[in-house]
Write an enzyme that holds these catalytic residues in place. Structure first.
Site, PDB file in Angstrom:
ATOM      1  N   HIS A  88      29.157  38.557  49.332  1.00 34.99           N
ATOM      2  CA  HIS A  88      29.013  38.919  47.917  1.00 34.99           C
ATOM      3  C   HIS A  88      27.631  39.507  47.648  1.00 34.99           C
ATOM      4  CE1 HIS A  88      30.693  38.958  43.822  1.00 34.99           C
ATOM      5  NE2 HIS A  88      29.425  39.062  43.502  1.00 34.99           N
ATOM      6  N   GLY A  89      27.632  40.747  47.193  1.00 39.99           N
ATOM      7  CA  GLY A  89      26.392  41.400  46.796  1.00 39.99           C
ATOM      8  C   GLY A  89      25.501  41.813  47.954  1.00 39.99           C
ATOM      9  N   ARG A 136      44.274  44.638  39.449  1.00 39.78           N
ATOM     10  CA  ARG A 136      43.410  45.740  38.995  1.00 39.78           C
ATOM     11  C   ARG A 136      43.013  46.673  40.132  1.00 39.78           C
ATOM     12  NH1 ARG A 136      37.941  42.378  37.618  1.00 39.78           N
ATOM     13  NH2 ARG A 136      39.440  41.106  36.491  1.00 39.78           N
ATOM     14  N   HIS A 137      43.035  46.186  41.370  1.00 40.25           N
ATOM     15  CA  HIS A 137      42.763  47.126  42.477  1.00 40.25           C
ATOM     16  C   HIS A 137      43.902  47.063  43.497  1.00 40.25           C
ATOM     17  CE1 HIS A 137      40.664  43.461  43.663  1.00 40.25           C
ATOM     18  NE2 HIS A 137      39.614  43.718  42.922  1.00 40.25           N
ATOM     19  N   ASN A 146      35.665  44.684  52.744  1.00 37.60           N
ATOM     20  CA  ASN A 146      36.548  44.550  51.595  1.00 37.60           C
ATOM     21  C   ASN A 146      36.800  45.951  51.015  1.00 37.60           C
ATOM     22  OD1 ASN A 146      37.342  44.365  48.851  1.00 37.60           O
ATOM     23  ND2 ASN A 146      36.791  42.206  48.861  1.00 37.60           N
ATOM     24  N   GLU A 182      42.031  37.521  50.074  1.00 40.54           N
ATOM     25  CA  GLU A 182      41.362  36.681  49.068  1.00 40.54           C
ATOM     26  C   GLU A 182      42.363  36.420  47.961  1.00 40.54           C
ATOM     27  OE1 GLU A 182      37.885  38.660  47.716  1.00 40.54           O
ATOM     28  OE2 GLU A 182      36.964  38.669  49.678  1.00 40.54           O
ATOM     29  N   ASP A 227      38.848  46.740  48.438  1.00 47.52           N
ATOM     30  CA  ASP A 227      39.418  46.707  47.083  1.00 47.52           C
ATOM     31  C   ASP A 227      39.080  47.940  46.255  1.00 47.52           C
ATOM     32  OD1 ASP A 227      40.387  44.166  47.560  1.00 47.52           O
ATOM     33  OD2 ASP A 227      38.799  43.145  46.431  1.00 47.52           O
ATOM     34  N   HIS A 228      37.811  48.374  46.367  1.00 50.26           N
ATOM     35  CA  HIS A 228      37.388  49.395  45.406  1.00 50.26           C
ATOM     36  C   HIS A 228      37.841  50.805  45.772  1.00 50.26           C
ATOM     37  CE1 HIS A 228      35.815  46.360  42.976  1.00 50.26           C
ATOM     38  NE2 HIS A 228      34.948  45.955  43.884  1.00 50.26           N
ATOM     39  N   GLY A 258      31.905  44.451  50.485  1.00 49.03           N
ATOM     40  CA  GLY A 258      32.807  45.420  49.883  1.00 49.03           C
ATOM     41  C   GLY A 258      32.137  46.461  49.016  1.00 49.03           C
ATOM     42  N   THR A 293      34.169  38.298  41.428  1.00 49.54           N
ATOM     43  CA  THR A 293      34.195  36.849  41.619  1.00 49.54           C
ATOM     44  C   THR A 293      32.779  36.326  41.415  1.00 49.54           C
ATOM     45  OG1 THR A 293      35.919  37.260  43.231  1.00 49.54           O
ATOM     46  CG2 THR A 293      35.035  35.040  43.156  1.00 49.54           C
ATOM     47  N   HIS A 313      41.494  41.591  48.008  1.00 53.67           N
ATOM     48  CA  HIS A 313      41.683  40.547  46.993  1.00 53.67           C
ATOM     49  C   HIS A 313      42.826  41.009  46.085  1.00 53.67           C
ATOM     50  CE1 HIS A 313      39.630  37.937  43.626  1.00 53.67           C
ATOM     51  NE2 HIS A 313      40.895  37.619  43.830  1.00 53.67           N
ATOM     52  N   GLU A 349      33.376  30.230  53.120  1.00 55.67           N
ATOM     53  CA  GLU A 349      32.583  31.444  52.938  1.00 55.67           C
ATOM     54  C   GLU A 349      31.587  31.149  51.827  1.00 55.67           C
ATOM     55  OE1 GLU A 349      34.571  35.220  52.900  1.00 55.67           O
ATOM     56  OE2 GLU A 349      33.062  36.069  51.550  1.00 55.67           O
ATOM     57  N   ARG A 369      43.374  56.985  38.427  1.00 61.75           N
ATOM     58  CA  ARG A 369      44.205  58.136  38.113  1.00 61.75           C
ATOM     59  C   ARG A 369      45.699  57.861  38.267  1.00 61.75           C
ATOM     60  NH1 ARG A 369      41.863  63.307  37.442  1.00 61.75           N
ATOM     61  NH2 ARG A 369      40.058  62.825  36.167  1.00 61.75           N
ATOM     62  N   ARG A 428      44.383  40.424  43.014  1.00 66.46           N
ATOM     63  CA  ARG A 428      44.072  39.682  41.788  1.00 66.46           C
ATOM     64  C   ARG A 428      45.322  39.529  40.936  1.00 66.46           C
ATOM     65  NH1 ARG A 428      38.175  39.554  40.896  1.00 66.46           N
ATOM     66  NH2 ARG A 428      38.656  38.503  38.958  1.00 66.46           N
TER      67      ARG A 428
HETATM   68  N1  PXP Z   1      33.752  37.580  49.751  1.00 69.18           N
HETATM   69  C1  PXP Z   1      34.532  37.198  48.719  1.00 69.18           C
HETATM   70  C2  PXP Z   1      35.272  35.918  48.826  1.00 69.18           C
HETATM   71  C3  PXP Z   1      34.678  38.009  47.574  1.00 69.18           C
HETATM   72  O1  PXP Z   1      35.460  37.628  46.566  1.00 69.18           O
HETATM   73  C4  PXP Z   1      33.998  39.242  47.551  1.00 69.18           C
HETATM   74  C5  PXP Z   1      34.158  40.148  46.387  1.00 69.18           C
HETATM   75  O2  PXP Z   1      33.710  39.557  45.258  1.00 69.18           O
HETATM   76  C6  PXP Z   1      33.196  39.594  48.637  1.00 69.18           C
HETATM   77  C7  PXP Z   1      33.092  38.743  49.737  1.00 69.18           C
HETATM   78  C8  PXP Z   1      32.470  40.904  48.711  1.00 69.18           C
HETATM   79  O3  PXP Z   1      31.541  41.037  47.700  1.00 69.18           O
HETATM   80  P1  PXP Z   1      30.914  42.486  47.446  1.00 69.18           P
HETATM   81  O4  PXP Z   1      32.032  43.363  46.976  1.00 69.18           O
HETATM   82  O5  PXP Z   1      29.878  42.220  46.424  1.00 69.18           O
HETATM   83  O6  PXP Z   1      30.353  42.955  48.757  1.00 69.18           O
END
Ligand code: PXP
Length: 243
Positions: free
Chosen positions: A194-195, A53-54, A11, A74, A13-14, A216, A105, A47, A155, A22, A49
């Site tokens: 996630h995490g 935001r990203h 992921n 996403e 996004d960040h 991500g 999320t 994702h 997922e 910036r 959103r």
């Molecule tokens: N899977 C889904 C569906 C997510 O929305 C996210 C981000 O929240 C992730 C995976 C990845 O999570 P992380 O950024 O904590 O690795």
């Protein structure tokens, strides 16, 4: 030990979060996607959103064209996002719950409580040829709801596992493992995310039924210190060792 290779979706996004801080065009998520592809990632996840935001709309097309990797979009279960998905035709669409005020999320989608709202969305995306995934908590009623909705993929939200205190980790892992088995038994392909970090990924990666992890925030954070290629290679290696 499982012989199936566990896919790594990254992921990005960040990368866009940092760019947007910036307001310019650096760092570009497209470059991140290319590095993920070169480093052995199996897919790109973004994702889009509601508040952008990203990742922004123009990023979607650019990221999709940047590599040969499948794109996993996403998205919230809204008309706007369904239209965007149908226009862009990503390989997969992962339906996630979304609240404006949340930082990320924070929990799974209530597929059981929202059947009537989700059913037409799952059907429209599926009919268009997009592989639908539902981001759910590892709970029997949510897996059963995914089945009734005809989702080919779920997922599992690994946030509870990632944030569990020492005494509860085994129980959270057991839930993930049991629900991955239940999903497969019902013809659903289980993913998780996630995490996840270098420290906590291996017990999850060792669950043989899981076919894909989406990671991500931690990878992009590590990329600041060691580079994105190194972070993806290292995560990939940990996942492979756990299989
Ligand atoms: N899977 C889904 C569906 C997510 O929305 C996210 C981000 O929240 C992730 C995976 C990845 O999570 P992380 O950024 O904590 O690795």
């Amino acid at each position: 030990m499982s012989t199936d290779r566990l896919r790594l979706g990254v992921n990005i996004d960040h990368v866009a979060t940092i760019r947007n801080a910036r307001g310019g065009d650096h760092p570009d998520p497209v470059r991140a996607a290319q590095i993920v592809a070169e480093a052995g990632g199996d897919g790109i996840t973004v994702h889009l959103r509601e508040d952008r935001r990203h990742i922004r709309d123009d990023d979607l097309l650019r990221v999709q064209d940047a590599t040969g990797l499948p794109l996993n979009l996403e998205m919230a279960a809204t008309d706007e996002m369904v239209e965007i998905a149908l226009r862009h035709m990503p390989h997969a669409a992962c339906i996630v719950p979304e609240r404006r005020e949340e930082r990320t999320t924070e929990g799974g989608l209530d597929a059981a409580g929202q059947h009537n709202r989700l059913a037409p969305i799952v059907a429209r995306l599926t009919d268009a040829g997009i592989r639908v995934s539902l981001f759910i908590a590892p709970e029997p009623r949510q897996v059963e709801a995914a089945m009734r909705l005809g989702a080919p993929v779920v997922e599992f939200h690994t946030g509870e596992y990632a944030h569990a205190q020492a005494g509860n980790v085994a129980e959270e892992l057991r839930r993930l493992s049991d629900m991955a088995a239940l999903a497969v038994k019902n013809g659903i392909e289980p993913h998780a995310g996630h995490g996840l970090t270098y420290k906590n990924v291996q017990p999850v990666a060792a669950i043989p039924q899981l076919r894909e992890l989406n990671i991500g925030h931690y990878l992009i954070g590590e990329a600041i210190f060691t580079g994105l290629e190194d972070a993806v290679v290292r995560m990939r290696r940990l996942m492979d060792e756990a299989r």
